[in-house]
Design an enzyme around this catalytic site. Sequence first.
Site, PDB file in Angstrom:
ATOM      1  N   ARG A  90       8.452  -6.441 -11.101  1.00  0.00           N
ATOM      2  CA  ARG A  90       9.041  -5.931 -10.448  1.00  0.00           C
ATOM      3  C   ARG A  90       9.708  -7.117  -9.878  1.00  0.00           C
ATOM      4  O   ARG A  90       9.409  -8.544  -9.873  1.00  0.00           O
ATOM      5  CB  ARG A  90       7.402  -5.213  -9.180  1.00  0.00           C
ATOM      6  CG  ARG A  90       6.872  -4.301  -9.799  1.00  0.00           C
ATOM      7  CD  ARG A  90       7.780  -3.188  -9.956  1.00  0.00           C
ATOM      8  NE  ARG A  90       8.137  -2.162  -8.745  1.00  0.00           N
ATOM      9  CZ  ARG A  90       8.939  -1.260  -9.237  1.00  0.00           C
ATOM     10  NH1 ARG A  90       8.977  -0.970 -10.290  1.00  0.00           N
ATOM     11  NH2 ARG A  90       9.220  -0.841  -8.419  1.00  0.00           N
ATOM     12  N   ASP A 143      -0.790 -17.330  -5.509  1.00  0.00           N
ATOM     13  CA  ASP A 143      -0.401 -17.305  -4.280  1.00  0.00           C
ATOM     14  C   ASP A 143      -0.264 -19.565  -4.015  1.00  0.00           C
ATOM     15  O   ASP A 143      -0.166 -19.779  -5.068  1.00  0.00           O
ATOM     16  CB  ASP A 143      -0.941 -17.649  -2.756  1.00  0.00           C
ATOM     17  CG  ASP A 143      -1.007 -16.608  -2.421  1.00  0.00           C
ATOM     18  OD1 ASP A 143      -0.669 -15.313  -2.496  1.00  0.00           O
ATOM     19  OD2 ASP A 143      -3.141 -15.842  -2.540  1.00  0.00           O
ATOM     20  N   GLU A 155      14.138  -4.861   2.165  1.00  0.00           N
ATOM     21  CA  GLU A 155      13.799  -5.202   0.665  1.00  0.00           C
ATOM     22  C   GLU A 155      12.891  -3.751  -0.173  1.00  0.00           C
ATOM     23  O   GLU A 155      12.500  -3.123   0.505  1.00  0.00           O
ATOM     24  CB  GLU A 155      11.974  -6.480   0.922  1.00  0.00           C
ATOM     25  CG  GLU A 155      12.249  -7.765   1.234  1.00  0.00           C
ATOM     26  CD  GLU A 155      11.042  -8.315   0.535  1.00  0.00           C
ATOM     27  OE1 GLU A 155      10.137  -8.277   0.982  1.00  0.00           O
ATOM     28  OE2 GLU A 155      10.808  -9.862   1.365  1.00  0.00           O
ATOM     29  N   ARG A 202      -7.698  -7.611  -2.910  1.00  0.00           N
ATOM     30  CA  ARG A 202      -7.780  -8.987  -2.334  1.00  0.00           C
ATOM     31  C   ARG A 202      -7.570  -8.902   0.054  1.00  0.00           C
ATOM     32  O   ARG A 202      -7.295  -9.726   0.540  1.00  0.00           O
ATOM     33  CB  ARG A 202      -6.011  -9.816  -1.982  1.00  0.00           C
ATOM     34  CG  ARG A 202      -6.112 -10.253  -3.736  1.00  0.00           C
ATOM     35  CD  ARG A 202      -4.932 -10.201  -4.363  1.00  0.00           C
ATOM     36  NE  ARG A 202      -4.275 -11.344  -3.628  1.00  0.00           N
ATOM     37  CZ  ARG A 202      -3.344 -11.206  -3.409  1.00  0.00           C
ATOM     38  NH1 ARG A 202      -2.161 -10.055  -2.499  1.00  0.00           N
ATOM     39  NH2 ARG A 202      -2.535 -12.701  -2.384  1.00  0.00           N
ATOM     40  N   ARG A 247     -11.319  -5.490   8.694  1.00  0.00           N
ATOM     41  CA  ARG A 247     -11.983  -5.545   9.236  1.00  0.00           C
ATOM     42  C   ARG A 247     -12.525  -4.611  10.448  1.00  0.00           C
ATOM     43  O   ARG A 247     -11.584  -3.612  10.732  1.00  0.00           O
ATOM     44  CB  ARG A 247     -11.238  -6.783  10.123  1.00  0.00           C
ATOM     45  CG  ARG A 247     -10.370  -7.812   9.022  1.00  0.00           C
ATOM     46  CD  ARG A 247      -9.904  -9.236  10.232  1.00  0.00           C
ATOM     47  NE  ARG A 247      -9.543  -9.997   8.667  1.00  0.00           N
ATOM     48  CZ  ARG A 247      -8.494 -10.333   8.518  1.00  0.00           C
ATOM     49  NH1 ARG A 247      -7.259 -10.013  10.179  1.00  0.00           N
ATOM     50  NH2 ARG A 247      -7.733 -11.329   8.292  1.00  0.00           N
ATOM     51  N   TYR A 264      -0.010 -13.336 -10.877  1.00  0.00           N
ATOM     52  CA  TYR A 264       0.176 -13.466  -9.559  1.00  0.00           C
ATOM     53  C   TYR A 264      -0.865 -14.650  -8.310  1.00  0.00           C
ATOM     54  O   TYR A 264      -1.871 -14.882  -8.903  1.00  0.00           O
ATOM     55  CB  TYR A 264      -0.484 -12.261  -8.658  1.00  0.00           C
ATOM     56  CG  TYR A 264       0.778 -12.525  -7.319  1.00  0.00           C
ATOM     57  CD1 TYR A 264       1.974 -11.947  -6.964  1.00  0.00           C
ATOM     58  CD2 TYR A 264      -0.603 -12.541  -6.089  1.00  0.00           C
ATOM     59  CE1 TYR A 264       2.269 -11.655  -5.742  1.00  0.00           C
ATOM     60  CE2 TYR A 264      -0.137 -12.876  -4.553  1.00  0.00           C
ATOM     61  CZ  TYR A 264       1.152 -12.565  -4.080  1.00  0.00           C
ATOM     62  OH  TYR A 264       1.562 -12.809  -3.119  1.00  0.00           O
ATOM     63  N   ARG A 277       9.970  -3.280   2.958  1.00  0.00           N
ATOM     64  CA  ARG A 277       9.367  -3.851   4.726  1.00  0.00           C
ATOM     65  C   ARG A 277      10.874  -4.650   5.035  1.00  0.00           C
ATOM     66  O   ARG A 277      11.411  -4.446   3.749  1.00  0.00           O
ATOM     67  CB  ARG A 277       8.891  -4.719   4.243  1.00  0.00           C
ATOM     68  CG  ARG A 277       8.874  -6.116   3.577  1.00  0.00           C
ATOM     69  CD  ARG A 277       7.679  -7.362   3.169  1.00  0.00           C
ATOM     70  NE  ARG A 277       8.041  -8.280   2.529  1.00  0.00           N
ATOM     71  CZ  ARG A 277       7.596  -9.632   1.650  1.00  0.00           C
ATOM     72  NH1 ARG A 277       6.560  -9.418   2.880  1.00  0.00           N
ATOM     73  NH2 ARG A 277       7.667  -9.593   1.572  1.00  0.00           N
TER      74      ARG A 277
END
Length: 383
Positions: A245, A348, A298, A170, A174, A346, A275
Amino acid sequence: MRYCIVGAGFSGAVIGRALAEAGHKVLAIDDRATLGGNCHSERDAETGVMVHIYGPHIFHTGNERVWDYVRRFGDWIPYNHRVQAVSGGRVFSLPVNLLTINQFFNKVMSPAEARAFIAAQAEKIAEPKNFEEQALSMIGPDLYRAFFRGYTRKQWGVEPTQLPASILKRLPVRFTYEDSYFAHPYQAMPREGYTEVVKAILAVDGVELRLSTRFEDVDEKFAHVIYSGPIDRYFDYEYGRLGYRTLDFERFTHRGDYQGTAVLNYCDEEVPFTRITEHKHFAPWERDKLEGSVLYREFSRLCGPEDIPYYPIRQTNEEAMLRRYVSRAESTGGVSFVGRLGSYRYLDMDVTIAEALDASSRMIAAIRDGAKLPAFFVPPLGA
């Protein structure tokens, strides 16, 4: 009889509204006291910052139907998400791009030079079987160890060799200086937060909303139940608990700007948190007007019975358990499972909304034709 929507997040809200607009009566319930599920957001009373209570949610999509739909229910402001990462005492840009590569290797390479350089670094693995092999075949061992190995072990609590390669697929690599985290054409934040959007979706004649209400405590017969809660909970964990999780959040405030960006990943394994998120950066149109700042560290860990499930683990034992729950659901009747928790995937936000819109259309057509509603509109196995 009316229809029951269990869960007042995006899945439940979209389907509930569609049923009501088609002339059906709907009871929408949620065991939380707030709307929006894990997308719930609210303005912090002390600082005025719009806070994503259950962690950041960034809306991004290439689906015009979804984009047109959400804009019916709020004012959306363009927002381009960028992520920085701390590794080995240095700050880098993520996802891995030309700037990251040049910074990390202390070089000045063109796109073509960087592409050839990374190809030489990458290990030749024709069909990566797990997360680690996928990373090594994409970016090689140095970038993998710097940005993914430690972070992944903290996030998932297992060795990267035990995770599927699909997790890493995912994320792009670049060979330009483009550092936007997402490449979708439509990227935005709701001006007044996600909760107000969900509230507006459910604000339609025919929907009764009850918060702080468990489905198990509702004494009413329904024409059909649309269940967006955990599928294993619906069956009272008959075959065991599916693995997730969860996240712990350590909240702190700061006067001024603490880190200069919305998300700063900490990739080194010796740092216990994954993070730090600084929430006023998710609303750049009002950021400079706010003196205070709200931040969260987190920490990821295995989800317990009383915790909020975030990320489905979907290792071999969970897949086998899920198959049993799917078979049970398909033989039960009277209930359809939707969304992230209902299908143990999962998802989005835009995918969640797209699937809910599609499920709504199919559901309304089936009701009109007197057909049986399926247990799943999107099969959770193999997804």
